[in-house]
Each structure stands twice: as C-alpha cells, then as structure tokens.
Design an enzyme around this catalytic site. Structure first.
Site, short mmCIF file in Angstrom:
data_model
loop_
_atom_site.label_atom_id
_atom_site.label_comp_id
_atom_site.label_asym_id
_atom_site.label_seq_id
_atom_site.Cartn_x
_atom_site.Cartn_y
_atom_site.Cartn_z
N LYS A 1 1.06 -1.28 0.13
CA LYS A 1 -0.32 0.10 -0.10
C LYS A 1 0.82 1.28 -0.53
CE LYS A 1 -3.71 2.49 0.46
NZ LYS A 1 -4.59 3.24 -0.87
N CYS B 1 -2.40 9.90 -6.25
CA CYS B 1 -3.83 9.11 -5.62
C CYS B 1 -4.95 10.31 -6.44
CB CYS B 1 -3.21 9.62 -4.42
SG CYS B 1 -4.79 9.20 -3.84
N SER C 1 -6.15 5.02 -10.20
CA SER C 1 -7.87 5.09 -11.21
C SER C 1 -7.46 6.29 -11.66
CB SER C 1 -8.05 4.70 -9.63
OG SER C 1 -8.38 5.82 -9.06
C1 SIN Z 1 -6.22 5.28 -1.85
O1 SIN Z 1 -7.37 5.84 -1.92
O2 SIN Z 1 -6.10 5.23 -1.22
C2 SIN Z 1 -6.26 4.46 -3.53
C3 SIN Z 1 -5.29 5.38 -4.85
C4 SIN Z 1 -3.81 4.92 -4.73
O3 SIN Z 1 -2.78 4.19 -4.13
O4 SIN Z 1 -3.57 6.34 -4.94
#
Ligand code: SIN
Length: 308
Positions: free
Chosen positions: A45, A127, A191
């Site tokens: 993560k 993100c 995303s």
């Molecule tokens: C999130 O909003 O935690 C996922 C998007 C990301 O890892 O950049």
C-alpha cells in the site's frame, strides 16, 4: 512456458502484481500476497509519513463493469512498510510511497535512501482521493521539480505511479519530463480520478468523501489503461520499464497489456471481486492464449501490437 520478466535487473517469476491499495495494507494481507504463487512480486500500500485512517466510509462501491473508490490512502505509515520490505521475502517487493506534499514525498524518499532496502521503490504521484490534494503528475513542472530533488540524493532503483492521461500532448509532456531521470519504471494507470456514480433509486452518490467523486477502476478503464501503456512505451526511454495497471479481468486483458508494451501487469478491482484466486485463472488464460499463438515467452509479443 516462460512467464519470467525483469524490471531494472529484478527478476520476477511471472508478470503478475497486485495493484497498490488492494490487499496490501496489513501484515496479514501482505502475507496472503506472498502465499499467492502466481504473483511475481508484492507491491505495498502507498506509505505516507504518518499513518492514515483514509476517507470516511463508504469508500468502495462495486459496479457491473468495475468499481469506484475513494479510499484516501489508508495505511500504517512508512516505518511499517519500510520494515516489511527489509525482511526476507520469497518474491521481489515494490515499496510504494506517497507524499501529502512535495516535501513529504522527498522526505519519504530520503527515509528509503537512508535504509538498508535495496529493492524497487515506487513514488505514487497520482492518488486522486486525498481531499484537497490534486494529483501531482498532472502538473508537469511540479513533477519535474520533485524528481530533480529526489534524483539529487536517491541512488536506489525507483519508478513512479502515474494517473491516466487523455491527450497525446499530455503523453508527450509527461514522457519528456520522465525521460530526464534514471527511472526504473512507470506504473500506469492509477484509477481514473473523479468519476461520479449515481444510485438512481436513492437519488444519491455511492461513496461519502468528496461529494461522491472517486477513482474508477476495473473493466471500464481497460482501453484507457492500454492507451497509456502503449503511448508511454512509444515515448519513454527503452530502459524505463512499464507496469500496466487497469481494467484486467481476463488473461486476454493481461496479454493485451503486454502486447502494448507492459513488462508487468497489476490487478486491482478484479481481486476485490474474485479474491486472490484470480491470479491462477489469469495465468492459465494467459498461458492458453500464448500456447495457441505459439509464443513461449513474454518477449515473443511484448510491445508488438500492430497498427492497421
Ligand atoms: C487510495 O485512495 O488510497 C487509492 C489510490 C492510490 O493508491 O493512489
């Protein structure tokens, strides 16, 4: 059949990765990735300087053709993930880090530089879900400045995670910036930011934070992901590998990512829908396609998509 692939000298037994954010936040989740034999590597993560709870629930919503999420980078903070990647693992790791600001991003990279970790790091510049923080990699000047500073002290292998681009001029622009730096790889795409899903019965959006605006993933983003892999492969220096992320639901989708130039392929939404067993299915489907076409290794077709 040989599914091996390499990124900056790191050898992976298969091209399959988890998309950062999916089942990679806790020790238990990371252990389950390690136990998934079809996975070539493990991506953490995205770690921030401080632990984060992430955005308010609900923050993930399943859709027929994908998903929308507004997670907001929930994570245990960089010391946990930096410690995790410094342990022995049965497959290579990619440490993902994300700053809440340019200064944070630089500080995180300093922490990695000062550690014993020598594996791949990925700086998440994309993100879409952190409230009040635009996606860095849409600002080419800011991206260049961060990379300039990082490269002034960082001597270990690292790449960047990018948001999707939608205009050929933007592919040119970001490639021009990235080609100035000794990056191991780009991971494309995060995303598709700031979509909006509406529940017509309830006359309501489906996720809480940011008024329901969230990142789109899954099958519906496959053409966008393939376009980004292909466009960047055509523009980036040959020694910058590409991790294709986005829209994978079948082995044919994995094949298409590699045909467009991906060295590795990550899976996000479909893991949530189907569980980690998805990788065995994808591997079998990929191998069946390769066998049918007479391909023995990924090099036989990587980047060889034909134009009409
Ligand atoms: C999130 O909003 O935690 C996922 C998007 C990301 O890892 O950049």
């Amino acid at each position: 059949m040989n599914l091996k692939t390499t990124v900056a000298g790191n050898q992976f037994e298969t091209p399959f990765l988890n998309a950062s954010g999916i089942i990679c936040q806790t020790q238990e989740e990371l252990d389950s990735l390690e136990a998934t034999k079809e996975l070539g590597g493990i991506v953490t993560k995205s770690a921030t300087l401080q632990p984060r709870e992430g955005n308010e629930q609900p923050r993930y919503y399943d859709l027929a053709h994908g998903s929308i999420n507004s997670m907001g980078l929930p994570n245990q903070g960089y010391p946990f993930y930096l410690d995790y990647v410094q342990h022995e693992h049965s497959k290579p790791t990619i440490l993902s880090v994300a700053g809440m600001s340019a200064a944070d991003a630089i500080e995180l990279m300093r922490k990695v530089q000062d550690s014993d970790y020598e594996g791949l790091t990925e700086l998440n510049l994309s993100c879409p879900n952190v409230i009040g923080h635009p996606q860095t990699a849409y600002d080419f000047e800011a991206t260049e400045k961060i990379l300039e500073t990082v490269c002034s002290f960082f001597t270990k292998p690292f790449g960047v995670k990018l948001p999707p681009y939608f205009d050929l001029a933007h592919f040119d622009g970001i490639a021009k910036v990235l080609n100035k730096f000794p990056l191991t790889h780009v991971n494309t795409i995060n995303s598709v930011g700031n979509g909006l899903v509406v529940d017509v019965d309830k006359e309501q959006v489906v996720t809480k934070a940011k008024g329901g605006f969230g990142g789109l993933g899954g099958a519906m983003v496959l053409p966008t992901a393939l376009a980004n892999v292909r466009a960047l492969r055509l523009r980036l220096n040959d020694d910058i590998a590409i991790i294709g992320t986005g829209g994978v639901t079948t082995g044919a989708d994995v094949f298409a990512h590699i045909l467009c130039g991906a060295d590795m392929v990550s899976v996000g939404t479909q893991v949530i829908k189907e569980g980690l067993g998805v990788y065995a299915r994808l591997q079998k489907e990929l191998e069946d396609i390769m066998a049918e076409k007479g391909y023995e290794s990924l090099e036989d077709f990587r980047g060889k998509v034909k134009e009409l």
